[in-house]
Motif scaffolding. Structure first.
Motif, PDB file in Angstrom:
ATOM      1  N   SER A   2     -11.918  11.922   6.185  1.00 31.60           N
ATOM      2  CA  SER A   2     -11.344  10.724   5.012  1.00 31.60           C
ATOM      3  C   SER A   2     -11.615   9.251   5.091  1.00 31.60           C
ATOM      4  O   SER A   2     -10.880   9.875   5.838  1.00 31.60           O
ATOM      5  CB  SER A   2     -11.308  11.630   3.273  1.00 31.60           C
ATOM      6  N   LEU A   3     -12.786   8.690   4.246  1.00 32.42           N
ATOM      7  CA  LEU A   3     -12.259   7.385   5.203  1.00 32.42           C
ATOM      8  C   LEU A   3     -11.119   6.623   4.890  1.00 32.42           C
ATOM      9  O   LEU A   3     -10.445   5.564   4.985  1.00 32.42           O
ATOM     10  CB  LEU A   3     -12.957   6.386   4.642  1.00 32.42           C
ATOM     11  N   ASP A   4     -10.354   7.585   3.529  1.00 36.10           N
ATOM     12  CA  ASP A   4      -9.463   6.120   2.917  1.00 36.10           C
ATOM     13  C   ASP A   4      -8.190   7.470   3.351  1.00 36.10           C
ATOM     14  O   ASP A   4      -6.998   6.588   3.594  1.00 36.10           O
ATOM     15  CB  ASP A   4      -8.969   7.862   1.236  1.00 36.10           C
ATOM     16  N   GLU A 138      -6.918  15.931   9.127  1.00 37.39           N
ATOM     17  CA  GLU A 138      -7.991  16.637   8.244  1.00 37.39           C
ATOM     18  C   GLU A 138      -7.784  18.522   8.579  1.00 37.39           C
ATOM     19  O   GLU A 138      -8.486  18.411   9.258  1.00 37.39           O
ATOM     20  CB  GLU A 138      -8.972  16.343   7.184  1.00 37.39           C
ATOM     21  N   PRO A 139      -7.031  19.096   7.578  1.00 32.75           N
ATOM     22  CA  PRO A 139      -6.725  20.284   7.908  1.00 32.75           C
ATOM     23  C   PRO A 139      -8.379  21.269   8.076  1.00 32.75           C
ATOM     24  O   PRO A 139      -8.683  21.406   8.638  1.00 32.75           O
ATOM     25  CB  PRO A 139      -6.211  21.190   6.943  1.00 32.75           C
ATOM     26  N   SER A 140      -8.677  21.104   7.100  1.00 32.64           N
ATOM     27  CA  SER A 140     -10.478  21.953   6.966  1.00 32.64           C
ATOM     28  C   SER A 140     -11.638  21.356   7.999  1.00 32.64           C
ATOM     29  O   SER A 140     -12.600  21.778   7.876  1.00 32.64           O
ATOM     30  CB  SER A 140     -11.223  21.014   5.367  1.00 32.64           C
ATOM     31  N   GLU A 141     -11.182  20.070   8.440  1.00 32.54           N
ATOM     32  CA  GLU A 141     -11.924  19.777  10.146  1.00 32.54           C
ATOM     33  C   GLU A 141     -10.853  20.331  11.404  1.00 32.54           C
ATOM     34  O   GLU A 141     -10.353  20.412  11.589  1.00 32.54           O
ATOM     35  CB  GLU A 141     -12.109  18.621   9.718  1.00 32.54           C
ATOM     36  N   PRO A 142     -12.482  19.641  12.398  1.00 34.92           N
ATOM     37  CA  PRO A 142     -11.508  20.389  13.850  1.00 34.92           C
ATOM     38  C   PRO A 142     -10.410  19.637  13.918  1.00 34.92           C
ATOM     39  O   PRO A 142     -11.531  18.441  13.970  1.00 34.92           O
ATOM     40  CB  PRO A 142     -13.039  20.560  14.269  1.00 34.92           C
ATOM     41  N   ALA A 143      -9.547  19.687  14.497  1.00 35.83           N
ATOM     42  CA  ALA A 143      -8.378  18.883  15.178  1.00 35.83           C
ATOM     43  C   ALA A 143      -9.056  17.611  16.112  1.00 35.83           C
ATOM     44  O   ALA A 143      -8.618  16.158  16.332  1.00 35.83           O
ATOM     45  CB  ALA A 143      -6.965  18.870  15.432  1.00 35.83           C
ATOM     46  N   GLY A 144      -9.876  18.128  17.348  1.00 32.06           N
ATOM     47  CA  GLY A 144     -10.003  17.783  18.600  1.00 32.06           C
ATOM     48  C   GLY A 144     -10.884  16.346  18.276  1.00 32.06           C
ATOM     49  O   GLY A 144     -10.343  15.515  19.142  1.00 32.06           O
ATOM     50  N   PRO A 145     -11.054  15.967  17.286  1.00 35.58           N
ATOM     51  CA  PRO A 145     -12.330  14.968  17.587  1.00 35.58           C
ATOM     52  C   PRO A 145     -11.331  13.657  17.007  1.00 35.58           C
ATOM     53  O   PRO A 145     -11.513  12.364  16.684  1.00 35.58           O
ATOM     54  CB  PRO A 145     -13.326  15.635  16.456  1.00 35.58           C
ATOM     55  N   GLN A 146     -10.581  14.891  15.641  1.00 37.05           N
ATOM     56  CA  GLN A 146      -9.949  14.188  14.501  1.00 37.05           C
ATOM     57  C   GLN A 146      -8.923  12.698  15.144  1.00 37.05           C
ATOM     58  O   GLN A 146      -8.541  11.987  15.702  1.00 37.05           O
ATOM     59  CB  GLN A 146      -9.405  13.848  13.542  1.00 37.05           C
ATOM     60  N   LEU A 147      -8.046  13.618  16.361  1.00 37.81           N
ATOM     61  CA  LEU A 147      -7.163  12.875  17.086  1.00 37.81           C
ATOM     62  C   LEU A 147      -7.766  12.319  18.270  1.00 37.81           C
ATOM     63  O   LEU A 147      -6.662  11.237  18.928  1.00 37.81           O
ATOM     64  CB  LEU A 147      -6.791  14.364  17.980  1.00 37.81           C
ATOM     65  N   VAL A 148      -8.552  12.391  18.921  1.00 33.06           N
ATOM     66  CA  VAL A 148      -9.205  11.386  19.371  1.00 33.06           C
ATOM     67  C   VAL A 148      -9.878  10.190  19.003  1.00 33.06           C
ATOM     68  O   VAL A 148      -9.737   8.999  19.524  1.00 33.06           O
ATOM     69  CB  VAL A 148     -10.326  12.152  20.613  1.00 33.06           C
TER      70      VAL A 148
END
Length: 204
Positions: A2-4, A138-148
């Motif tokens: 999320s943007l927030d 965000e636990p409900s989304e894939p972690a890899g792209p978020q961490l990148v």
């Protein structure tokens, strides 16, 4: 993500970047000694180390690197001794010797490597990244792209903030153009501060 949540991460990084540490002390020292270019080259070195560390965290190798940190602990102390040596040497140098702050044949390369050394051998950094980044995933989304995304954001924000330190310190060098001894003291003090900051950093 999320943007927030993302904006919350950016705000946290901005606060962290605003707090000077060993990296900033080294950047300021090099910028005072040789101008903004040397400071920005140092930023490139510290940022390169950050990229490597964050890549290891994203790849899930932080635990392995923590174990290996025991093997490479001596590198940190070599860096501490080297920075303090340069700082004391500059502090005691005559006003005309400001340019002589270490290997002069390739000053950009020296500044870059010092930046890598100080940033990469700080034992707190890897554990900090490993603890900070997952808090904004965000636990409900894939972690890899978020961490990148988080890692890339951290590097960009940190590099921008460190670059400001380099530019401002470089301008301060011009203001001190006629005060060589004071400039030596400020530069030497910043180098000693970088060394002490690295020495006081602990993994626990």
């Amino acid at each position: 993500m999320s943007l927030d949540l993302y904006l919350g991460f950016v705000a946290a990084v901005l606060v962290l970047v605003a707090i000077p540490g060993p990296n900033v002390a080294l950047i300021v020292a090099n910028a005072l000694a040789r101008g903004p270019r040397a400071g920005l080259v140092t930023v490139a070195g510290t940022s390169a180390a950050m990229v490597l560390q964050l890549a290891l965290v994203v790849a899930g190798m932080a635990t392995a690197m923590t174990v290996l940190a025991d093997i490479f602990e001596w590198l940190r102390w070599i860096g501490v001794a080297y920075l303090v040596f340069l700082g004391v040497r500059l502090w005691r140098a005559p006003a005309g010797d400001l340019a002589d702050v270490g290997p002069s044949a390739r000053p950009d390369r020296a500044a870059f490597l010092r930046g890598v050394l100080v940033s990469f051998t700080n034992p707190k950094t890897l554990l900090f990244y490993g603890a900070l980044l997952p808090q904004f995933v965000e636990p409900s989304e894939p972690a890899g792209p978020q961490l990148v995304l988080l890692a890339a954001t951290f590097v960009i924000v940190a590099a921008a903030g460190d670059s400001l330190w380099a530019v401002f310190a470089g301008r301060g060098r011009r203001l001190l153009a006629g005060r060589g001894r004071l400039r030596n003291r400020l530069t030497g003090g910043a180098l000693i501060g970088a060394g002490l900051g690295l020495a006081l950093a602990r993994r626990g």
